[in-house]
Design a protein around this motif. Structure first.
Motif, PDB file in Angstrom:
ATOM      1  N   LYS A 197      -3.145  11.067  -1.804  1.00 30.06           N
ATOM      2  CA  LYS A 197      -3.774  10.017  -2.612  1.00 30.06           C
ATOM      3  C   LYS A 197      -3.201   8.673  -2.200  1.00 30.06           C
ATOM      4  N   ARG A 198      -3.944   7.596  -2.505  1.00 32.42           N
ATOM      5  CA  ARG A 198      -3.484   6.244  -2.188  1.00 32.42           C
ATOM      6  C   ARG A 198      -3.301   5.460  -3.474  1.00 32.42           C
ATOM      7  N   SER A 199      -2.358   4.535  -3.424  1.00 32.45           N
ATOM      8  CA  SER A 199      -2.146   3.675  -4.602  1.00 32.45           C
ATOM      9  C   SER A 199      -1.551   2.350  -4.115  1.00 32.45           C
ATOM     10  N   LYS A 200      -1.346   1.410  -5.038  1.00 28.22           N
ATOM     11  CA  LYS A 200      -0.810   0.099  -4.643  1.00 28.22           C
ATOM     12  C   LYS A 200       0.282  -0.310  -5.609  1.00 28.22           C
TER      13      LYS A 200
ATOM     14  N   GLU B 268       0.863  -1.211   0.000  1.00 31.50           N
ATOM     15  CA  GLU B 268       0.000   0.000   0.000  1.00 31.50           C
ATOM     16  C   GLU B 268       0.884   1.240   0.000  1.00 31.50           C
ATOM     17  N   THR B 269       0.493   2.273  -0.768  1.00 30.71           N
ATOM     18  CA  THR B 269       1.288   3.512  -0.779  1.00 30.71           C
ATOM     19  C   THR B 269       0.399   4.744  -0.584  1.00 30.71           C
ATOM     20  N   LYS B 270       1.069   5.820  -0.160  1.00 28.23           N
ATOM     21  CA  LYS B 270       0.377   7.111  -0.018  1.00 28.23           C
ATOM     22  C   LYS B 270       1.279   8.150  -0.657  1.00 28.23           C
ATOM     23  N   TYR B 271       0.722   9.121  -1.367  1.00 25.31           N
ATOM     24  CA  TYR B 271       1.566  10.199  -1.868  1.00 25.31           C
ATOM     25  C   TYR B 271       0.757  11.493  -1.916  1.00 25.31           C
ATOM     26  N   THR B 272       1.492  12.607  -1.918  1.00 27.47           N
ATOM     27  CA  THR B 272       0.804  13.901  -1.839  1.00 27.47           C
ATOM     28  C   THR B 272       0.868  14.631  -3.176  1.00 27.47           C
TER      29      THR B 272
ATOM     30  N   LYS C  53       8.064   9.704  -5.265  1.00 27.38           N
ATOM     31  CA  LYS C  53       6.599   9.736  -5.114  1.00 27.38           C
ATOM     32  C   LYS C  53       6.147   8.920  -3.900  1.00 27.38           C
ATOM     33  N   TYR C  54       6.709   7.702  -3.734  1.00 21.84           N
ATOM     34  CA  TYR C  54       6.175   6.777  -2.724  1.00 21.84           C
ATOM     35  C   TYR C  54       7.017   6.656  -1.451  1.00 21.84           C
ATOM     36  N   GLY C  55       8.261   7.170  -1.457  1.00 19.10           N
ATOM     37  CA  GLY C  55       9.102   7.153  -0.255  1.00 19.10           C
ATOM     38  C   GLY C  55       9.312   5.758   0.294  1.00 19.10           C
TER      39      GLY C  55
ATOM     40  N   ASP D 122      10.671   1.716  -0.978  1.00 21.31           N
ATOM     41  CA  ASP D 122      11.786   0.915  -0.425  1.00 21.31           C
ATOM     42  C   ASP D 122      11.284  -0.468  -0.020  1.00 21.31           C
ATOM     43  N   LYS D 123      10.081  -0.495   0.556  1.00 19.35           N
ATOM     44  CA  LYS D 123       9.507  -1.782   0.973  1.00 19.35           C
ATOM     45  C   LYS D 123       9.298  -2.671  -0.262  1.00 19.35           C
ATOM     46  N   TYR D 124       8.765  -2.079  -1.324  1.00 19.21           N
ATOM     47  CA  TYR D 124       8.536  -2.836  -2.575  1.00 19.21           C
ATOM     48  C   TYR D 124       9.877  -3.382  -3.109  1.00 19.21           C
ATOM     49  N   CYS D 125      10.911  -2.530  -3.077  1.00 18.50           N
ATOM     50  CA  CYS D 125      12.224  -2.960  -3.602  1.00 18.50           C
ATOM     51  C   CYS D 125      12.800  -4.096  -2.750  1.00 18.50           C
ATOM     52  N   LYS D 126      12.468  -4.103  -1.456  1.00 20.53           N
ATOM     53  CA  LYS D 126      12.947  -5.216  -0.600  1.00 20.53           C
ATOM     54  C   LYS D 126      12.219  -6.491  -0.986  1.00 20.53           C
ATOM     55  N   GLU D 127      10.925  -6.366  -1.231  1.00 28.04           N
ATOM     56  CA  GLU D 127      10.135  -7.570  -1.590  1.00 28.04           C
ATOM     57  C   GLU D 127      10.475  -8.080  -2.973  1.00 28.04           C
TER      58      GLU D 127
END
Ligand SMILES: NC(=O)C1=CN([C@@H]2O[C@H](COP(=O)(O)OP(=O)(O)OC[C@H]3O[C@@H](n4cnc5c(N)ncnc54)[C@H](OP(=O)(O)O)[C@@H]3O)[C@@H](O)[C@H]2O)C=CC1
Ligand SMILES: CC(C)CCC[C@@H](C)[C@H]1CC[C@H]2C3=CC=C4C[C@@H](O)CC[C@]4(C)[C@H]3CC[C@]12C
Length: 410
Positions: A325-328, A315-319, A389-391, A395-400
């Motif tokens: 806004k939210r995105s995935k 799950e992501t949040k960005y301004t 954009k996602y901060g 990083d979490k996505y790149c770890k996964e």
């Protein structure tokens, strides 16, 4: 301004402008027939201007005709670009009209081939005039309220000023990228195949290369509205890089492997050609599938099945200017294997349509080499954008999903 800034903003763009302009002209000479004695003309000639004007007018017409409109993603400064959603029809009507024309003018493919360097010259003049106009327009009469920090003039010319300028009622990037550059690509590779056939006899390998490029471009036009969410549209401004790129670089470098085969008939056997066709079709299908998985996932807001299981995501949040806004970010299917597998399959496909030039050294593979550099660079540009954009979520996505293009290697 530090040394690296000077190199980046002052030296870089002029060097790129000069080398890319000289480069594409040289390319037409290198890949062409060495007996071709047509004199160089840096402004193009009547024949080439006629060809370029007809394609340009046809491209404009496709965006003027009444039809379905598509709203692109809103910019951070609140502007929603408007596009025409008739790309697929545009491709097939154009191809049918072109083949009918060639049927009644059978010398046309060889005439066009022999005039290719003049056609590039005309595209080049057209592109320079357009880019200068876009620079002046962006400075004097910008359409949006966006405020850009001032940069050196040459850099502004190279990068462009506006994100979504319109000319004659149409979106400039849809015109240059989707309707002029990609249509010219398709018509040129078909022309080069026919010219090669007229000169050297039928070649299955050349036909395979053209079939693969045609399927690829048909796939692009099928998905054209998806292109309006990509870096080229949401990040790159209408300037030399993208507009000159699509008006000159695409017709020259992207078509080069087919152009080369006219003066250098393929040495690949019929069975080799069939294998290349199979490799290419598999690569196009996989490239399409990767892009489709992301679109399907986003269209269903994450509630979908991929590879037989419910999709997983971060799950992501960005301004933005209009709020949070939210995105995935998808972590299953191909997007769970590596972060840019679509680029890996794109490169495999590009290799496939260059392979009919096997046996002639590096020149027929120039598009593949260019694309390799472009896509590796794009991986880093895209990831810089996503990280900003996602901060932490990025990083979490790149770890996964730790690999970029080749699982276990890169
Ligand atoms: N022949 C050529 O010259 C080129 C061809 N191409 C082709 O064009 C097509 C589109 O490529 P391109 O636009 O560059 O890149 P992608 O289609 O890979 O799109 C990248 C964007 O997708 C979003 N994203 C990234 N990871 C995820 C995820 N895990 N889940 C959901 N969304 C994600 C991000 O945007 P967001 O902000 O929406 O989250 C990111 O910026 C590809 O098929 C590519 O091969 C591309 C470049 C050059
Ligand atoms: C000035 C030059 C050194 C560089 C010019 C680069 C541009 C012409 C290209 C940069 C990105 C390219 C594209 C991106 C994505 C695409 C989707 C694909 O399905 C079809 C091709 C393309 C539109 C492609 C076209 C050329 C670029 C804009």
């Amino acid at each position: 301004m530090g040394m690296s800034e000077v190199l980046r903003y002052k030296v870089g763009p002029p060097v790129m402008v000069v080398t890319t302009t000289a480069g594409v002209q040289l390319l037409a000479r290198l890949g062409g027939d060495t007996n071709n004695t047509t004199p160089w003309s840096l402004l193009g000639d009547t024949f080439s201007w006629t060809v370029v004007t007809v394609i340009l007018f046809w491209a404009l017409l496709s965006l003027w005709v009444p039809g379905k409109e598509f709203k692109g993603p809103q910019t951070t400064f609140g502007y929603t670009p408007l596009y025409k959603a008739n790309g697929f029809q545009f491709l097939w009507v154009s191809l049918a009209a072109f083949l009918t024309f060639v049927y009644f003018n059978q010398n046309f493919p060889l005439d066009l081939y022999n005039n290719f360097h003049n056609i590039l010259s005309s595209c080049n003049v057209l592109a320079f005039v357009l880019c200068i106009y876009l620079l002046v327009k962006g400075k004097m009469w910008p359409e949006s309220s966006e405020i850009l920090p001032p940069k050196p003039l040459m850099y502004e010319f190279y990068r462009g000023m506006e994100l979504h300028p319109r000319i004659l009622g149409v979106d400039v990037k849809q015109l240059t990228n989707c309707r002029f550059g990609l249509l010219a690509w398709e018509l040129l590779v078909v022309t080069f195949f026919l010219a090669g056939w007229q000169r050297n006899g039928f070649s299955l390998a050349h036909l395979v290369s053209v079939i693969l490029q045609t399927i690829y471009l048909a796939k692009f036009y099928w998905w054209e509205t998806g292109y309006f969410n990509t870096l080229d549209i949401i990040l790159d401004r209408a300037g030399y890089y993208i507009c000159w790129g699509c008006l000159v670089f695409v017709p020259s470098l992207y078509t080069f492997s087919s152009y080369y085969l006219v003066a250098n008939p393929p040495l690949v056997s019929a069975s080799g050609s069939v294998l290349i066709l199979m490799l290419g079709v598999v690569a196009i299908t996989l490239n399409y599938r990767v892009d489709w998985e992301k679109e399907h996932f986003r269209a269903h807001n994450g509630n979908c099945i991929l590879w037989g299981r419910p999709a997983t995501y971060v799950e992501t949040k960005y301004t933005t200017n209009t709020g949070v806004k939210r995105s995935k970010l998808l972590t299953s299917g191909f997007w769970g294997v590596a972060r840019h597998l679509n680029y890996t399959f794109e490169l495999t496909l590009a290799l496939a349509w260059c392979l009919p030039g096997l046996g002639y050294g590096i020149l027929p593979f120039i598009y593949f080499i260019f694309l390799l550099i472009l896509l590796v660079h794009r991986v880093f540009r895209d990831e810089e954008k996503c990280s900003a954009k996602y901060g932490d979520a990025w990083d979490k996505y790149c770890k996964e999903v730790p690999y970029r293009m080749i699982p276990g290697i890169f």
